[in-house]
Write a protein that holds these residues in place. Structure first.
Motif, mmCIF file in Angstrom:
data_model
loop_
_atom_site.group_PDB
_atom_site.id
_atom_site.type_symbol
_atom_site.label_atom_id
_atom_site.label_comp_id
_atom_site.label_asym_id
_atom_site.label_seq_id
_atom_site.Cartn_x
_atom_site.Cartn_y
_atom_site.Cartn_z
ATOM 1 N N LEU A 36 0.693 -1.215 0.120
ATOM 2 C CA LEU A 36 0.009 -0.236 -0.078
ATOM 3 C C LEU A 36 0.786 1.272 -0.003
ATOM 4 O O LEU A 36 0.616 2.471 -0.787
ATOM 5 C CB LEU A 36 -0.858 0.017 1.155
ATOM 6 N N VAL A 37 2.066 1.311 0.799
ATOM 7 C CA VAL A 37 2.819 2.595 0.798
ATOM 8 C C VAL A 37 3.307 2.788 -0.630
ATOM 9 O O VAL A 37 3.807 3.842 -1.136
ATOM 10 C CB VAL A 37 3.793 2.318 1.711
ATOM 11 N N VAL A 38 3.962 1.547 -1.194
ATOM 12 C CA VAL A 38 4.448 1.595 -2.408
ATOM 13 C C VAL A 38 3.486 2.233 -3.567
ATOM 14 O O VAL A 38 3.895 3.193 -4.329
ATOM 15 C CB VAL A 38 4.953 0.353 -3.025
ATOM 16 N N ALA A 39 2.317 1.662 -3.360
ATOM 17 C CA ALA A 39 1.285 2.017 -4.360
ATOM 18 C C ALA A 39 0.756 3.682 -4.046
ATOM 19 O O ALA A 39 0.860 4.183 -5.092
ATOM 20 C CB ALA A 39 -0.028 0.855 -4.280
ATOM 21 N N ARG A 63 -0.065 3.150 9.834
ATOM 22 C CA ARG A 63 -1.131 4.125 9.869
ATOM 23 C C ARG A 63 -1.317 4.836 8.684
ATOM 24 O O ARG A 63 -2.346 5.020 8.269
ATOM 25 C CB ARG A 63 -0.611 5.255 11.021
ATOM 26 N N ALA A 64 -0.233 5.030 7.911
ATOM 27 C CA ALA A 64 -0.257 5.807 6.647
ATOM 28 C C ALA A 64 -0.857 5.135 5.614
ATOM 29 O O ALA A 64 -2.006 5.423 4.897
ATOM 30 C CB ALA A 64 1.102 6.034 6.047
ATOM 31 N N ALA A 65 -0.782 3.587 5.719
ATOM 32 C CA ALA A 65 -1.453 2.665 4.592
ATOM 33 C C ALA A 65 -2.884 2.839 5.113
ATOM 34 O O ALA A 65 -3.678 2.777 3.965
ATOM 35 C CB ALA A 65 -0.727 1.264 4.717
ATOM 36 N N ALA A 66 -3.384 2.566 6.356
ATOM 37 C CA ALA A 66 -4.782 2.674 6.665
ATOM 38 C C ALA A 66 -5.260 3.762 6.237
ATOM 39 O O ALA A 66 -6.642 3.985 5.721
ATOM 40 C CB ALA A 66 -4.901 2.096 7.955
ATOM 41 N N GLN A 67 -4.681 5.114 6.543
ATOM 42 C CA GLN A 67 -5.277 6.411 6.026
ATOM 43 C C GLN A 67 -5.488 6.522 4.523
ATOM 44 O O GLN A 67 -6.395 7.032 4.248
ATOM 45 C CB GLN A 67 -4.414 7.502 6.683
ATOM 46 N N MET A 68 -4.589 6.008 3.827
ATOM 47 C CA MET A 68 -4.782 5.943 2.446
ATOM 48 C C MET A 68 -5.842 5.076 1.785
ATOM 49 O O MET A 68 -6.733 5.487 1.159
ATOM 50 C CB MET A 68 -3.513 5.332 1.758
ATOM 51 N N LEU A 69 -6.122 4.060 2.632
ATOM 52 C CA LEU A 69 -7.390 3.265 2.204
ATOM 53 C C LEU A 69 -8.572 3.999 2.610
ATOM 54 O O LEU A 69 -9.533 4.112 1.653
ATOM 55 C CB LEU A 69 -7.306 1.973 3.085
ATOM 56 N N ALA A 70 -8.537 4.443 3.719
ATOM 57 C CA ALA A 70 -9.684 5.281 4.192
ATOM 58 C C ALA A 70 -10.070 6.493 3.251
ATOM 59 O O ALA A 70 -11.218 6.622 2.943
ATOM 60 C CB ALA A 70 -9.654 5.630 5.460
ATOM 61 N N ARG A 71 -8.991 7.205 2.986
ATOM 62 C CA ARG A 71 -9.269 8.439 2.068
ATOM 63 C C ARG A 71 -9.555 8.172 0.556
ATOM 64 O O ARG A 71 -10.149 9.062 -0.081
ATOM 65 C CB ARG A 71 -7.925 9.484 2.221
ATOM 66 N N ALA A 72 -9.120 6.963 0.187
ATOM 67 C CA ALA A 72 -9.231 6.625 -1.233
ATOM 68 C C ALA A 72 -10.938 6.320 -1.549
ATOM 69 O O ALA A 72 -11.276 6.691 -2.626
ATOM 70 C CB ALA A 72 -8.598 5.376 -1.556
#
Length: 107
Positions: A59-62, A90-99
């Motif tokens: 997720l971080v790479v994507a 945390r950043a990965a989970a936040q990206m999913l939530a925001r996407a």
């Protein structure tokens, strides 16, 4: 600076800020690397708190690539993520939530 209303998340690699965003292209690239799994299974693991280190890394790479970063998974393995694995998760989970958050209607 990241714009959360645009689905962006800020992450620091080797002390330098990078904007992450799960664009459609980044999501497609991520999905292509999931092998026999579905994207829904990945999201379900995050929702249940059962994610794996490789989930976070993918997720971080994507997100980084969606934000314009030109690196690869191999490159990310050799950098220091400020805040370590906890911040990366945390950043990965936040990206999913925001996407996948529905935009505010302003009502």
């Amino acid at each position: 600076m990241a714009n959360p209303w645009a689905g962006e998340v800020l992450i620091h690699l080797d002390g330098k800020p990078h904007v992450c965003k799960l664009t459609l292209g980044a999501l497609a690239e991520l999905e292509g690397g999931l092998e026999d799994e579905t994207f829904v299974e990945l999201v379900e693991r995050f929702e249940a708190g059962r994610f794996r280190a490789r989930d976070v890394l993918a997720l971080v790479v994507a997100g980084l690539r969606g934000g314009g970063w030109q690196g690869s998974t191999k490159d990310l393995r050799t950098v220091e993520i400020d805040g370590g694995p906890t911040e990366a998760a945390r950043a990965a989970a936040q990206m999913l939530a925001r996407a996948f958050a529905m935009p505010e209607t302003g009502r």
